[in-house]
Design a protein around this motif. Structure first.
Motif, PDB file in Angstrom:
ATOM      1  N   GLY A 111      -8.122 -44.360 -21.430  1.00  0.00           N
ATOM      2  CA  GLY A 111      -9.415 -44.110 -20.804  1.00  0.00           C
ATOM      3  C   GLY A 111      -9.317 -43.130 -19.650  1.00  0.00           C
ATOM      4  N   ALA A 112      -8.262 -43.245 -18.863  1.00  0.00           N
ATOM      5  CA  ALA A 112      -8.076 -42.340 -17.725  1.00  0.00           C
ATOM      6  C   ALA A 112      -7.871 -40.895 -18.171  1.00  0.00           C
ATOM      7  N   HIS A 113      -7.310 -40.723 -19.373  1.00  0.00           N
ATOM      8  CA  HIS A 113      -7.050 -39.373 -19.886  1.00  0.00           C
ATOM      9  C   HIS A 113      -8.119 -38.899 -20.864  1.00  0.00           C
ATOM     10  N   GLY A 114      -9.142 -39.714 -21.096  1.00  0.00           N
ATOM     11  CA  GLY A 114     -10.220 -39.303 -21.987  1.00  0.00           C
ATOM     12  C   GLY A 114      -9.853 -39.277 -23.454  1.00  0.00           C
ATOM     13  N   VAL A 115      -8.853 -40.065 -23.852  1.00  0.00           N
ATOM     14  CA  VAL A 115      -8.404 -40.052 -25.253  1.00  0.00           C
ATOM     15  C   VAL A 115      -8.490 -41.456 -25.867  1.00  0.00           C
ATOM     16  N   LEU A 116      -9.411 -42.288 -25.375  1.00  0.00           N
ATOM     17  CA  LEU A 116      -9.483 -43.669 -25.820  1.00  0.00           C
ATOM     18  C   LEU A 116      -9.707 -43.778 -27.327  1.00  0.00           C
ATOM     19  N   HIS A 117     -10.661 -43.005 -27.861  1.00  0.00           N
ATOM     20  CA  HIS A 117     -10.976 -43.129 -29.284  1.00  0.00           C
ATOM     21  C   HIS A 117      -9.806 -42.676 -30.152  1.00  0.00           C
ATOM     22  N   ALA A 118      -9.114 -41.626 -29.750  1.00  0.00           N
ATOM     23  CA  ALA A 118      -7.959 -41.156 -30.521  1.00  0.00           C
ATOM     24  C   ALA A 118      -6.852 -42.206 -30.528  1.00  0.00           C
ATOM     25  N   VAL A 119      -6.629 -42.839 -29.384  1.00  0.00           N
ATOM     26  CA  VAL A 119      -5.596 -43.872 -29.291  1.00  0.00           C
ATOM     27  C   VAL A 119      -5.961 -45.072 -30.158  1.00  0.00           C
ATOM     28  N   LEU A 120      -7.219 -45.524 -30.077  1.00  0.00           N
ATOM     29  CA  LEU A 120      -7.638 -46.682 -30.870  1.00  0.00           C
ATOM     30  C   LEU A 120      -7.617 -46.378 -32.370  1.00  0.00           C
ATOM     31  N   ASP A 121      -7.968 -45.163 -32.740  1.00  0.00           N
ATOM     32  CA  ASP A 121      -7.900 -44.783 -34.154  1.00  0.00           C
ATOM     33  C   ASP A 121      -6.460 -44.852 -34.658  1.00  0.00           C
ATOM     34  N   ASP A 122      -5.525 -44.394 -33.821  1.00  0.00           N
ATOM     35  CA  ASP A 122      -4.120 -44.427 -34.214  1.00  0.00           C
ATOM     36  C   ASP A 122      -3.620 -45.868 -34.330  1.00  0.00           C
ATOM     37  N   LEU A 123      -3.991 -46.702 -33.363  1.00  0.00           N
ATOM     38  CA  LEU A 123      -3.584 -48.111 -33.411  1.00  0.00           C
ATOM     39  C   LEU A 123      -4.219 -48.832 -34.602  1.00  0.00           C
ATOM     40  N   GLU A 124      -5.443 -48.452 -34.922  1.00  0.00           N
ATOM     41  CA  GLU A 124      -6.150 -49.073 -36.049  1.00  0.00           C
ATOM     42  C   GLU A 124      -5.402 -48.848 -37.360  1.00  0.00           C
ATOM     43  N   ARG A 125      -4.784 -47.699 -37.504  1.00  0.00           N
ATOM     44  CA  ARG A 125      -4.043 -47.409 -38.735  1.00  0.00           C
ATOM     45  C   ARG A 125      -2.872 -48.374 -38.921  1.00  0.00           C
ATOM     46  N   ASN A 126      -2.437 -48.981 -37.840  1.00  0.00           N
ATOM     47  CA  ASN A 126      -1.336 -49.949 -37.901  1.00  0.00           C
ATOM     48  C   ASN A 126      -1.799 -51.358 -37.557  1.00  0.00           C
ATOM     49  N   ASP A 127      -3.111 -51.580 -37.668  1.00  0.00           N
ATOM     50  CA  ASP A 127      -3.700 -52.894 -37.416  1.00  0.00           C
ATOM     51  C   ASP A 127      -3.382 -53.407 -36.013  1.00  0.00           C
ATOM     52  N   LEU A 128      -3.437 -52.504 -35.025  1.00  0.00           N
ATOM     53  CA  LEU A 128      -3.121 -52.894 -33.650  1.00  0.00           C
ATOM     54  C   LEU A 128      -4.259 -52.627 -32.663  1.00  0.00           C
ATOM     55  N   ALA A 129      -5.391 -52.135 -33.166  1.00  0.00           N
ATOM     56  CA  ALA A 129      -6.517 -51.849 -32.270  1.00  0.00           C
ATOM     57  C   ALA A 129      -7.296 -53.131 -32.004  1.00  0.00           C
ATOM     58  N   ARG A 130      -6.704 -54.044 -31.276  1.00  0.00           N
ATOM     59  CA  ARG A 130      -7.285 -55.374 -31.086  1.00  0.00           C
ATOM     60  C   ARG A 130      -8.066 -55.437 -29.779  1.00  0.00           C
ATOM     61  N   ILE A 196     -15.072 -52.039 -22.127  1.00  0.00           N
ATOM     62  CA  ILE A 196     -13.888 -52.830 -21.766  1.00  0.00           C
ATOM     63  C   ILE A 196     -13.049 -52.079 -20.746  1.00  0.00           C
ATOM     64  N   VAL A 197     -12.781 -50.811 -21.032  1.00  0.00           N
ATOM     65  CA  VAL A 197     -11.978 -49.995 -20.119  1.00  0.00           C
ATOM     66  C   VAL A 197     -12.696 -49.829 -18.790  1.00  0.00           C
ATOM     67  N   SER A 198     -14.011 -49.622 -18.839  1.00  0.00           N
ATOM     68  CA  SER A 198     -14.780 -49.475 -17.601  1.00  0.00           C
ATOM     69  C   SER A 198     -14.663 -50.718 -16.725  1.00  0.00           C
ATOM     70  N   ARG A 199     -14.799 -51.872 -17.331  1.00  0.00           N
ATOM     71  CA  ARG A 199     -14.726 -53.126 -16.558  1.00  0.00           C
ATOM     72  C   ARG A 199     -13.325 -53.406 -16.057  1.00  0.00           C
ATOM     73  N   LEU A 200     -12.318 -52.933 -16.781  1.00  0.00           N
ATOM     74  CA  LEU A 200     -10.932 -53.075 -16.314  1.00  0.00           C
ATOM     75  C   LEU A 200     -10.671 -52.243 -15.075  1.00  0.00           C
ATOM     76  N   GLY A 201     -11.489 -51.229 -14.872  1.00  0.00           N
ATOM     77  CA  GLY A 201     -11.299 -50.359 -13.716  1.00  0.00           C
ATOM     78  C   GLY A 201     -12.102 -50.753 -12.500  1.00  0.00           C
ATOM     79  N   VAL A 202     -12.919 -51.803 -12.626  1.00  0.00           N
ATOM     80  CA  VAL A 202     -13.751 -52.255 -11.513  1.00  0.00           C
ATOM     81  C   VAL A 202     -13.243 -53.599 -11.023  1.00  0.00           C
ATOM     82  N   ARG A 203     -12.874 -53.658  -9.754  1.00  0.00           N
ATOM     83  CA  ARG A 203     -12.311 -54.895  -9.194  1.00  0.00           C
ATOM     84  C   ARG A 203     -13.396 -55.703  -8.523  1.00  0.00           C
TER      85      ARG A 203
END
Length: 204
Positions: A111-130, A196-203
């Motif tokens: 999320g900090a690098h603006g690549v959240l969707h690319a990362v989740l797509d990659d994890l999804e291919r290995n059933d890890l985008a949980r 989810i990422v947004s809320r993880l960044g707010v304390r």
């Protein structure tokens, strides 16, 4: 979570905490004179969904396994030694919660690098985008801190470095202070990954 079941004439008590085999052994020593059953729960809360496994160990484990648990809880005997059921929990919990912590941190960095969707797509291919697991775990993160420290102690007792799970304990301590940790696991389930990422960044 591990169960410390104390069987005494005419009554039974239980405490639900995830502890290392060494902590369990120390508890049993403190309870000398009591009939102690070591246990661990794996799976969903035994309310309406089947699939909760109850691992039991110790000389009196069969007594607890024979209680009327109903169709939602499946007792499993794992040995006569106090600490064996706790060892099961430490090993399975290290994988389930460790993996969730890794995915959480990957999502935060993505999320900090603006690549959240690319990362989740990659994890999804290995059933890890949980992402649902990340959201559901956050409200319970404060409980996972002590559990991961117990896992670290278990690793150390096995001759391995405790550093990995000591660090994961710190990850959960950090998550517990974010806005994603507010509410309940049920209310967090339907959140979109970006939220989810947004809320993880707010304390708090």
């Amino acid at each position: 979570m591990s169960i410390v079941g104390i069987l005494s004439p005419g009554q039974m008590g239980a405490g639900l905490n995830a502890v290392s085999p060494e902590t369990m052994a120390a508890i049993a020593t403190d309870l000398t004179g009591c009939r102690v059953v070591d246990g661990a729960i794996s799976g969903p809360p035994p309310a309406t969904i089947a699939g909760t496994y109850l691992y039991l160990a110790g000389p009196d484990a069969a007594t607890v396994a024979g209680l009327p648990w109903g169709d939602l809880v499946m007792p499993m005997l794992v040995g006569d030694g106090i600490g064996s059921a706790s060892a099961v929990k430490m090993c399975t919990g290290s994988v389930y919660k460790g993996l969730t912590a890794l995915i959480t941190q990957a999502m935060r960095v993505a999320g900090a690098h603006g690549v959240l969707h690319a990362v989740l797509d990659d994890l999804e291919r290995n059933d890890l985008a949980r992402t649902a697991s990340v959201a559901r775990s956050a409200p319970k993160a404060h409980r996972f801190v002590a559990e991961m420290r117990e896992v670290a102690a278990t690793q150390a007792a096995a001759g391995l470095t405790p550093d990995l799970f000591a660090a994961i304990a710190e990850v959960y301590a950090d998550i517990a202070g974010t806005r994603l940790a507010a509410g309940t696991p049920e209310t967090a389930t339907d959140l979109a990954p970006a939220e989810i990422v947004s809320r993880l960044g707010v304390r708090f």
